[in-house]
Motif scaffolding. Sequence first.
Motif, PDB file in Angstrom:
ATOM      1  N   TRP A 440      -4.311 -63.518  10.900  1.00  0.00           N
ATOM      2  CA  TRP A 440      -3.684 -63.978   9.651  1.00  0.00           C
ATOM      3  C   TRP A 440      -4.055 -63.069   8.477  1.00  0.00           C
ATOM      4  O   TRP A 440      -3.231 -62.827   7.597  1.00  0.00           O
ATOM      5  N   HIS A 441      -5.286 -62.543   8.501  1.00  0.00           N
ATOM      6  CA  HIS A 441      -5.689 -61.617   7.425  1.00  0.00           C
ATOM      7  C   HIS A 441      -4.866 -60.330   7.483  1.00  0.00           C
ATOM      8  O   HIS A 441      -4.387 -59.848   6.447  1.00  0.00           O
ATOM      9  N   GLU A 444      -1.472 -60.990   6.266  1.00  0.00           N
ATOM     10  CA  GLU A 444      -1.458 -61.170   4.805  1.00  0.00           C
ATOM     11  C   GLU A 444      -1.457 -59.827   4.087  1.00  0.00           C
ATOM     12  O   GLU A 444      -0.694 -59.609   3.133  1.00  0.00           O
ATOM     13  N   GLN A 447       1.822 -58.157   4.239  1.00  0.00           N
ATOM     14  CA  GLN A 447       2.877 -58.934   3.566  1.00  0.00           C
ATOM     15  C   GLN A 447       3.811 -59.607   4.581  1.00  0.00           C
ATOM     16  O   GLN A 447       5.000 -59.784   4.329  1.00  0.00           O
ATOM     17  N   LYS A 449       2.581 -62.529   6.274  1.00  0.00           N
ATOM     18  CA  LYS A 449       2.047 -63.879   6.503  1.00  0.00           C
ATOM     19  C   LYS A 449       3.066 -64.964   6.155  1.00  0.00           C
ATOM     20  O   LYS A 449       3.213 -65.947   6.905  1.00  0.00           O
ATOM     21  N   ASP A 450       3.788 -64.777   5.073  1.00  0.00           N
ATOM     22  CA  ASP A 450       4.717 -65.827   4.601  1.00  0.00           C
ATOM     23  C   ASP A 450       5.813 -66.109   5.620  1.00  0.00           C
ATOM     24  O   ASP A 450       6.078 -67.266   5.954  1.00  0.00           O
ATOM     25  N   LYS A 453       4.438 -67.689   8.850  1.00  0.00           N
ATOM     26  CA  LYS A 453       4.061 -69.098   8.665  1.00  0.00           C
ATOM     27  C   LYS A 453       5.274 -70.020   8.738  1.00  0.00           C
ATOM     28  O   LYS A 453       5.170 -71.166   9.183  1.00  0.00           O
ATOM     29  N   ARG A 477       6.613 -54.695   8.926  1.00  0.00           N
ATOM     30  CA  ARG A 477       5.409 -55.398   8.474  1.00  0.00           C
ATOM     31  C   ARG A 477       4.562 -55.879   9.654  1.00  0.00           C
ATOM     32  O   ARG A 477       3.328 -55.839   9.596  1.00  0.00           O
ATOM     33  N   THR A 504       7.726 -55.608  -2.406  1.00  0.00           N
ATOM     34  CA  THR A 504       6.871 -55.757  -1.223  1.00  0.00           C
ATOM     35  C   THR A 504       6.057 -54.486  -0.991  1.00  0.00           C
ATOM     36  O   THR A 504       4.870 -54.554  -0.624  1.00  0.00           O
ATOM     37  N   LYS A 507       3.171 -54.557  -3.449  1.00  0.00           N
ATOM     38  CA  LYS A 507       2.168 -55.556  -3.042  1.00  0.00           C
ATOM     39  C   LYS A 507       1.353 -55.070  -1.847  1.00  0.00           C
ATOM     40  O   LYS A 507       0.144 -55.283  -1.769  1.00  0.00           O
ATOM     41  N   ALA A 511      -2.617 -54.459  -1.695  1.00  0.00           N
ATOM     42  CA  ALA A 511      -3.436 -55.157  -0.694  1.00  0.00           C
ATOM     43  C   ALA A 511      -4.280 -54.178   0.113  1.00  0.00           C
ATOM     44  O   ALA A 511      -5.424 -54.481   0.476  1.00  0.00           O
ATOM     45  N   ASP A 515      -8.274 -54.460   0.284  1.00  0.00           N
ATOM     46  CA  ASP A 515      -8.878 -54.858   1.556  1.00  0.00           C
ATOM     47  C   ASP A 515     -10.216 -54.141   1.747  1.00  0.00           C
ATOM     48  O   ASP A 515     -10.300 -52.915   1.579  1.00  0.00           O
TER      49      ASP A 515
END
Length: 576
Positions: A440-441, A444, A447, A449-450, A453, A477, A504, A507, A511, A515
Amino acid sequence: MFKLAKKRLSSLAVLGAALFMIIQVFCDLQLPTITSDMINKGVATGNTDYIWHSGGLMLLLALIGVLAAAGNVFFAATQAQKLGSKLREELFSKVLHFGNFEMDQLGSSSLITRTTNDVLQIQNVMVMILRMMIQAPIMLVGAGIMAYISEKKLTLVFLISIPVLLLAIISIMYFAVPLFKSLQKRIDRINLVFREGLTGVRVIRAFCQDHFEQDRFKQANSSYTDTAIKAFSLVSLMFPLMILILNFTNIGIIWTGGNLIATNSMEVGNLVSFMTYAAMILFSFMMLSMIFVFIPRAQAAAVRINEVLDTDFSIIDVSAPKKFPKKKVHTLEFKQVDFRYENAEKKVLQNVNFRLTSGQTLAILGGTGSGKSTLVNLLPRLYDIESGVILFDGNDISKSRQSDLRKIISFVQQRAVLFKGTIRSNLYFGKPDASDEEMWHALEVAQAKDFVKELPEGLDAGVEQNGANFSGGQRQRLAIARALIKPADVYIFDDSFSALDFKTDAKLRQALKADPHTSESIVIIVAQRIATVTQADLILVLDEGRVVGLGNHQQLKAGNETYREIMHSQLKEEEI
């Protein structure tokens, strides 16, 4: 072909197949003689006991022959299948270790044909060899001896029938063998056209080229079909020709034998057994001819398989490889690196120099064909450089084992490739023991994860071949997440943000900077967009394989003409 088989067949199993076949042929050769004796000593004299005794013996020999045939078929079939299995495994293993040069040279469509159809040809012929090639010579010699013992005078008939049969077989083989050899190349062509049609089906539909592709496939298919029809038509002539020659041979035997019986020079039983042995002799010739027709096709397939197995790797590990030391801070340096593709006149990369340390991000910018992807492909040694040196922590990467080098590098290539399975199974490629939290990390940061989910199955959501059930941006991604979950010292993103929108993209880059792991690693980003590279610590500008700019955004903006041209082509004056 025999070179391939020799190393991969069990000698005991082959010996077992030969032994069972000898037993089968021996039983078959005894039956006509027993039949002859039954007619001469039993039927002619009315000896019922002898007939029953001979009939029982014939049943016993027939049963032994059937069991021996079953044993031979078992060994022949299992050995042929094991040979095919071993060849497919070896071919697949060899191809996995090919560099890009070998893949370019042989072609993926041809490799698929060699691994499937060519191996199948060898399997089929191997069954024929372990059955017919053992059976035919033994039966031919045995039947010839038994026929001569049965009646010497009738063997003169063979002086006419056998040369005629040989002439027919040689004539058919002369025309059929080249046709069978050419079939393999035509299968390659069908595979190529069909594979391109499948992978490019959306492009074909978008440009309304359905009819063009159908005609293209029809042409390849017709070429294969016409050749196959000619080849198999010629082979199919063999059986009726053989039957015709056998019938004329029987006419000659009956004519000659009838005259001998009329003069009491031969018994009726001998004539019956001789006709049976004659049929065995002619069928033996036919079996041999069938083998000699199909062996060239299998031989052509074996040559193509050996070409793969004997291909030397263009990238070879040194005998005493150096290990990469475990450090917190790493360095990566290109020193006067030149590269050209095999047989190319012009260098793709010339005199490339730069140095990076952990925590730095290098962006590579340049026009199409400037050598960006080629440059990053040199790092995991998908190609080897022509001159210069690439150093990691001061060690020449060509002096290290490829597997050790690729463990410290995580690579996202231009084309996002996902494997059929689930999102979880694809992420396991990066780290086989990854926990759900780590997955999940990584999603995330990438970009992704959304949208993952939102899927009902989450990490266990299905992934079709090549990620066909996801959009281009989603595939990219997920491929980025797979790379990020791998603990590496160097992360390479080869134009892997191209399908992302600007928001995106931004972002994702933020990230990566935030990280804890990637911020302390060397990050290399190949990009087409200025917006993607502006925050990089170092930007390398390529033009026709030459480094024409090296610095940060502000430095290149102020003093590099090529960089400014790219900026002006993408941004408005006020944005610059």
